[in-house]
Design a protein around this motif. Structure first.
Motif, PDB file in Angstrom:
ATOM      1  N   LEU A   8      -4.064  -1.139   9.167  1.00  0.00           N
ATOM      2  CA  LEU A   8      -4.281   0.118   8.826  1.00  0.00           C
ATOM      3  C   LEU A   8      -4.839   1.348   7.902  1.00  0.00           C
ATOM      4  CD1 LEU A   8      -0.962   0.917   9.652  1.00  0.00           C
ATOM      5  CD2 LEU A   8      -3.184   0.828  11.094  1.00  0.00           C
ATOM      6  N   LYS A   9      -5.061  -0.197   6.744  1.00  0.00           N
ATOM      7  CA  LYS A   9      -5.459   0.810   4.893  1.00  0.00           C
ATOM      8  C   LYS A   9      -6.948   0.565   4.914  1.00  0.00           C
ATOM      9  CE  LYS A   9      -7.538  -1.572   1.419  1.00  0.00           C
ATOM     10  NZ  LYS A   9      -8.167  -1.529   1.487  1.00  0.00           N
ATOM     11  N   ASN A  10      -7.301  -0.936   5.292  1.00  0.00           N
ATOM     12  CA  ASN A  10      -9.008  -0.432   5.749  1.00  0.00           C
ATOM     13  C   ASN A  10      -8.988   0.109   7.079  1.00  0.00           C
ATOM     14  OD1 ASN A  10      -9.502  -3.037   4.147  1.00  0.00           O
ATOM     15  ND2 ASN A  10      -8.584  -4.387   5.230  1.00  0.00           N
ATOM     16  N   GLN A  11      -9.239   0.066   8.582  1.00  0.00           N
ATOM     17  CA  GLN A  11      -9.469   1.226   9.322  1.00  0.00           C
ATOM     18  C   GLN A  11      -9.511   2.754   8.257  1.00  0.00           C
ATOM     19  OE1 GLN A  11      -6.528   1.568  11.901  1.00  0.00           O
ATOM     20  NE2 GLN A  11      -7.168  -0.503  13.500  1.00  0.00           N
ATOM     21  N   LEU A  12      -8.602   2.857   7.424  1.00  0.00           N
ATOM     22  CA  LEU A  12      -8.790   4.085   7.255  1.00  0.00           C
ATOM     23  C   LEU A  12      -9.439   4.160   6.010  1.00  0.00           C
ATOM     24  CD1 LEU A  12      -4.814   5.904   7.101  1.00  0.00           C
ATOM     25  CD2 LEU A  12      -7.495   6.384   8.326  1.00  0.00           C
ATOM     26  N   TYR A  13      -9.768   3.296   5.249  1.00  0.00           N
ATOM     27  CA  TYR A  13     -10.290   2.578   3.318  1.00  0.00           C
ATOM     28  C   TYR A  13     -10.775   1.896   3.874  1.00  0.00           C
ATOM     29  CZ  TYR A  13      -6.996   6.704   2.493  1.00  0.00           C
ATOM     30  OH  TYR A  13      -6.570   8.217   2.609  1.00  0.00           O
ATOM     31  N   PRO A  14     -11.890   1.890   4.469  1.00  0.00           N
ATOM     32  CA  PRO A  14     -12.753   0.117   4.611  1.00  0.00           C
ATOM     33  C   PRO A  14     -13.211   0.141   2.588  1.00  0.00           C
ATOM     34  CG  PRO A  14     -14.156   1.785   5.412  1.00  0.00           C
ATOM     35  CD  PRO A  14     -12.838   2.673   5.682  1.00  0.00           C
ATOM     36  N   ASP A  15     -13.422   1.175   2.393  1.00  0.00           N
ATOM     37  CA  ASP A  15     -14.977   0.729   0.945  1.00  0.00           C
ATOM     38  C   ASP A  15     -13.539   1.042  -0.402  1.00  0.00           C
ATOM     39  OD1 ASP A  15     -17.025   0.016   2.297  1.00  0.00           O
ATOM     40  OD2 ASP A  15     -17.355   2.515   1.977  1.00  0.00           O
ATOM     41  N   ILE A  16     -12.525   1.170  -0.072  1.00  0.00           N
ATOM     42  CA  ILE A  16     -11.425   1.102  -0.409  1.00  0.00           C
ATOM     43  C   ILE A  16     -10.989  -0.139  -1.498  1.00  0.00           C
ATOM     44  CG2 ILE A  16      -9.031   1.364  -0.527  1.00  0.00           C
ATOM     45  CD1 ILE A  16      -9.399   4.111  -1.565  1.00  0.00           C
ATOM     46  N   ARG A  17     -11.460  -0.433  -2.950  1.00  0.00           N
ATOM     47  CA  ARG A  17     -10.821  -1.944  -3.878  1.00  0.00           C
ATOM     48  C   ARG A  17      -8.791  -1.477  -3.849  1.00  0.00           C
ATOM     49  NH1 ARG A  17     -13.297  -4.588  -8.812  1.00  0.00           N
ATOM     50  NH2 ARG A  17     -12.540  -6.028  -8.530  1.00  0.00           N
ATOM     51  N   SER A  18      -8.531  -2.551  -3.477  1.00  0.00           N
ATOM     52  CA  SER A  18      -6.897  -2.139  -3.995  1.00  0.00           C
ATOM     53  C   SER A  18      -6.729  -3.074  -5.540  1.00  0.00           C
ATOM     54  CB  SER A  18      -6.622  -3.118  -2.746  1.00  0.00           C
ATOM     55  OG  SER A  18      -6.738  -2.251  -1.440  1.00  0.00           O
ATOM     56  N   TYR A  19      -5.637  -2.702  -5.767  1.00  0.00           N
ATOM     57  CA  TYR A  19      -5.176  -3.315  -6.721  1.00  0.00           C
ATOM     58  C   TYR A  19      -3.906  -3.499  -6.320  1.00  0.00           C
ATOM     59  CZ  TYR A  19      -8.818  -2.154  -9.157  1.00  0.00           C
ATOM     60  OH  TYR A  19     -10.636  -2.173  -9.129  1.00  0.00           O
ATOM     61  N   ILE A  20      -3.189  -4.210  -7.151  1.00  0.00           N
ATOM     62  CA  ILE A  20      -1.330  -4.925  -6.252  1.00  0.00           C
ATOM     63  C   ILE A  20      -0.648  -5.146  -7.399  1.00  0.00           C
ATOM     64  CG2 ILE A  20       0.370  -6.468  -5.319  1.00  0.00           C
ATOM     65  CD1 ILE A  20      -1.976  -6.873  -3.047  1.00  0.00           C
ATOM     66  N   ALA A  21      -0.110  -4.618  -8.595  1.00  0.00           N
ATOM     67  CA  ALA A  21       0.818  -4.534  -9.338  1.00  0.00           C
ATOM     68  C   ALA A  21       2.005  -5.845  -8.545  1.00  0.00           C
ATOM     69  CB  ALA A  21       1.703  -3.295  -9.845  1.00  0.00           C
ATOM     70  N   TYR A  22       1.126  -6.665 -10.660  1.00  0.00           N
ATOM     71  CA  TYR A  22       2.151  -7.988  -9.897  1.00  0.00           C
ATOM     72  C   TYR A  22       3.041  -8.367 -11.710  1.00  0.00           C
ATOM     73  CZ  TYR A  22       3.020 -12.405  -9.825  1.00  0.00           C
ATOM     74  OH  TYR A  22       4.669 -13.878 -10.212  1.00  0.00           O
ATOM     75  N   GLU A  23       4.715  -8.128 -12.157  1.00  0.00           N
ATOM     76  CA  GLU A  23       5.339  -8.307 -13.144  1.00  0.00           C
ATOM     77  C   GLU A  23       5.201  -9.654 -14.067  1.00  0.00           C
ATOM     78  OE1 GLU A  23       7.931  -9.830 -10.221  1.00  0.00           O
ATOM     79  OE2 GLU A  23       6.527  -8.074 -10.491  1.00  0.00           O
ATOM     80  N   ASN A  24       4.369 -10.743 -12.981  1.00  0.00           N
ATOM     81  CA  ASN A  24       4.415 -11.919 -13.677  1.00  0.00           C
ATOM     82  C   ASN A  24       2.700 -11.717 -14.132  1.00  0.00           C
ATOM     83  OD1 ASN A  24       7.208 -12.525 -14.686  1.00  0.00           O
ATOM     84  ND2 ASN A  24       6.784 -13.277 -12.361  1.00  0.00           N
ATOM     85  N   GLU A  25       1.282 -11.230 -13.760  1.00  0.00           N
ATOM     86  CA  GLU A  25      -0.025 -11.573 -14.419  1.00  0.00           C
ATOM     87  C   GLU A  25       0.267 -11.551 -15.952  1.00  0.00           C
ATOM     88  OE1 GLU A  25      -3.241 -12.059 -14.117  1.00  0.00           O
ATOM     89  OE2 GLU A  25      -1.912 -11.736 -12.307  1.00  0.00           O
ATOM     90  N   GLU A  26      -0.598 -12.696 -16.401  1.00  0.00           N
ATOM     91  CA  GLU A  26      -0.368 -12.719 -17.552  1.00  0.00           C
ATOM     92  C   GLU A  26      -1.817 -12.503 -18.141  1.00  0.00           C
ATOM     93  OE1 GLU A  26       1.177 -16.265 -18.875  1.00  0.00           O
ATOM     94  OE2 GLU A  26       2.993 -15.450 -18.042  1.00  0.00           O
TER      95      GLU A  26
END
Length: 186
Positions: free
Chosen positions: A158-176
């Motif tokens: 659904l996200k790719n249908q509505l916003y094909p050119d948008i870059r996504s970021y996912i917050a992850y609490e253990n990212e260092e």
């Protein structure tokens, strides 16, 4: 400045339903001798209207300015897992106030809250009303979209249908290694 969203185009005359009329005249205590700005949720356009008369519990308004098209900025999209109780309603309200263009809701494996298919339509209507009211209260120019996804793969589709050119970021609490600031600079 408070705004009122209408479900129709900004015609010369518009008839507002009972709920909208009550909100403008009783809740906002709008002086009927002054013009009121409206924003059409469907078109992203704005015009000023003057009160004409009451039609039962509905109100008739006449356009007194040109229709202005409002510019959209780069989209802000929030992807939120389902939450229990009033927490989700609070997040929806704040997302609207922070100018989110679209809010995606998704059930995840670790979410305690689950969206029952039989209650999904009622829940979505309630959430959209909360977003509608928050948009009016905060003076938003555009009404945000609410999209409900069944799972993560459906969400990405659904996200790719509505916003094909948008870059996504996912917050992850253990990212260092990678901070959001670094990711955005790239």
């Amino acid at each position: 400045m408070k705004r009122v969203f209408v479900n129709s185009s900004l015609k010369e005359k518009i008839l507002l339903d009972t709920e909208q009329t009550h909100h403008i005249l009783r809740v906002l205590r709008h002086d009927t001798n002054k013009a009121l700005p409206f924003v059409s949720a469907e078109e992203g356009k704005m015009a000023n209207y003057e009160f004409v008369s009451m039609e039962g519990k509905e109100s008739l308004w006449h356009r007194v300015s040109d229709v202005l098209s409002l510019e959209k900025k780069a989209p802000i999209v929030l992807i939120q897992s389902l939450l229990k109780g009033e927490k989700l309603e609070f997040i929806l309200q704040k997302a609207v106030e922070l100018e989110a263009d679209t809010v995606f809701l998704v059930g995840t494996a670790h979410s305690v809250a689950k969206l029952d298919e039989s209650k999904a339509v009622k829940k979505k209507e309630r959430w959209e009303k909360i977003m509608w009211e928050a948009a009016q209260q905060s003076g938003r120019s555009f009404l945000p979209n609410l999209v409900i996804a069944k799972n993560i793969p459906n969400l990405l589709e659904l996200k790719n249908q509505l916003y094909p050119d948008i870059r996504s970021y996912i917050a992850y609490e253990n990212e260092e290694g990678l901070t959001l600031k670094t990711a955005l600079q790239e």
